[in-house]
Write an enzyme that holds these catalytic residues in place. Structure first.
Site, PDB file in Angstrom:
ATOM      1  CG  ASP A  11      83.584 118.721  51.384  1.00 47.26           C
ATOM      2  OD1 ASP A  11      83.331 118.101  52.642  1.00 47.26           O
ATOM      3  OD2 ASP A  11      82.680 119.614  51.428  1.00 47.26           O
ATOM      4  CB  SER A  12      79.766 116.423  52.490  1.00 44.41           C
ATOM      5  OG  SER A  12      80.054 117.731  52.902  1.00 44.41           O
ATOM      6  CB  CYS A  74      85.169 116.093  54.252  1.00 44.78           C
ATOM      7  SG  CYS A  74      83.983 115.671  55.308  1.00 44.78           S
ATOM      8  CD  GLU A 152      77.107 122.448  50.297  1.00 48.36           C
ATOM      9  OE1 GLU A 152      76.369 122.328  49.098  1.00 48.36           O
ATOM     10  OE2 GLU A 152      78.141 122.170  50.541  1.00 48.36           O
ATOM     11  CB  CYS A 186      83.388 122.126  59.175  1.00 53.59           C
ATOM     12  SG  CYS A 186      82.463 121.976  57.724  1.00 53.59           S
ATOM     13  CG  HIS A 188      80.965 123.333  53.994  1.00 57.02           C
ATOM     14  ND1 HIS A 188      81.377 122.087  53.940  1.00 57.02           N
ATOM     15  CD2 HIS A 188      79.841 123.514  53.150  1.00 57.02           C
ATOM     16  CE1 HIS A 188      80.528 121.544  53.079  1.00 57.02           C
ATOM     17  NE2 HIS A 188      79.877 122.372  52.380  1.00 57.02           N
TER      18      HIS A 188
HETATM   19  N1  DGL Z   1      82.875 120.159  54.963  1.00 55.84           N
HETATM   20  C1  DGL Z   1      82.737 119.132  55.781  1.00 55.84           C
HETATM   21  C2  DGL Z   1      83.500 118.999  56.624  1.00 55.84           C
HETATM   22  O1  DGL Z   1      84.607 119.570  56.582  1.00 55.84           O
HETATM   23  C3  DGL Z   1      81.321 118.344  55.848  1.00 55.84           C
HETATM   24  C4  DGL Z   1      80.357 119.155  56.172  1.00 55.84           C
HETATM   25  C5  DGL Z   1      78.938 118.456  56.198  1.00 55.84           C
HETATM   26  O2  DGL Z   1      78.739 117.636  55.221  1.00 55.84           O
HETATM   27  O3  DGL Z   1      78.208 118.172  57.267  1.00 55.84           O
HETATM   28  O4  DGL Z   1      83.060 118.502  57.855  1.00 55.84           O
END
Ligand code: DGL
Length: 271
Positions: A11-12, A74, A152, A186, A188
């Protein structure tokens, strides 16, 4: 038959840990190699070209760790860069289609909202899968740009006024639309689940892509005799920026202590 190699997840940043948490439950014997691109988060505000470039590098890093399959944990990569996995030598799982199927299974009134990053929402990828399964569904797409930086930063408590105010502003259209099902598009966002339910009410079903994806991975591994049956799993974590804050946050998010020695920094641009 059994394949003892690890499952690779990327993931990011921290968000993919919501998928790892579900993998721990569904596949407790599997080793996991996690890569969080903490030095380049967020992905969701970037161009498709850049997201693809990052996704390719993340996938190649996991391949170098000799994983048996890769999960793009992600929503952004899954929505706009899944084709970067076409040439991979191992199976690849994305999180969008599994979440969309789970939402179609959950909705009663046919009104499904999708929240995600700018790139995810623009791609309409969830909506395409939903409409292919349920042509009369109504879908609302809403980007929630500030959710990733909040998470984050470690700001996700449902008692925090800043969190509640931010969630409430972004979810106003979802509330007005009358969705009974909300896809957390997302990875997150499940970290904000408590705050989201506080704003929308418990009657709106939240779809965590990690749950459905972990189930699909389990079915694949067991169905192909590739599940690891040994009982002492080893997990390793890699990040592209300093490991310290990741160790702390990851322990909280996964609900178990992460040993700092198992978190290493990787120079993702120079593999
Ligand atoms: N967790 C990621 C997603 O599911 C990335 C969010 C991001 O880096 O902008 O989209």
């Amino acid at each position: 038959m059994s394949d003892k190699r690890a499952i690779g997840v990327f993931d990011s940043g921290l968000g993919g840990l919501t998928v790892v948490k579900e993998l721990f439950k569904a596949l407790p014997n599997e080793d996991i190699v996690y890569f969080g691109d903490t030095g380049r988060v967020p992905y969701g505000t970037r161009s498709v070209e850049t997201i693809k470039k990052y996704a390719r590098q993340d996938e190649q890093f996991l391949i170098s760790r000799d994983v048996k399959l890769i999960i793009a944990a992600c929503g952004t990569v899954s929505s706009v860069a899944a084709d970067t996995a076409n040439d991979l030598p191992v199976p690849f799982f994305e999180v969008v289609s599994h979440a969309a199927k789970a939402a179609v299974g959950a909705t009663k009134n046919g009104k499904i909202a999708v929240i995600g990053t700018n790139a995810t929402v623009k791609s309409r990828q969830h909506e395409k899968v939903i409409l292919s399964l349920m042509p009369n569904a109504q879908v609302l797409n809403q980007s929630c740009t500030l959710f990733v930086p909040l998470v984050e930063e470690g700001w996700y408590s449902a008692d925090d006024v800043v969190v509640l105010e931010t969630v409430s502003r972004y979810l106003k259209p979802v509330f007005e639309f009358g969705a009974d099902t909300l896809i957390l598009g997302c990875t997150h966002y499940p970290i904000l689940s408590e705050a989201i339910s506080k704003i929308l009410g418990d009657e709106v079903t939240l779809i965590n892509a990690g749950t459905a994806t972990a189930q699909a991975v389990r079915e694949y591994l067991e169905g192909n005799g590739l599940a690891n049956t040994s009982s002492k799993p080893n997990h390793s974590f890699y990040v592209s920026d300093k490991p310290d804050s990741f160790v702390k946050q990851a322990s909280v998010l996964l609900g178990c202590e992460i040993d700092g020695n198992n978190v290493q920094k990787v120079d993702i641009n120079n593999l």
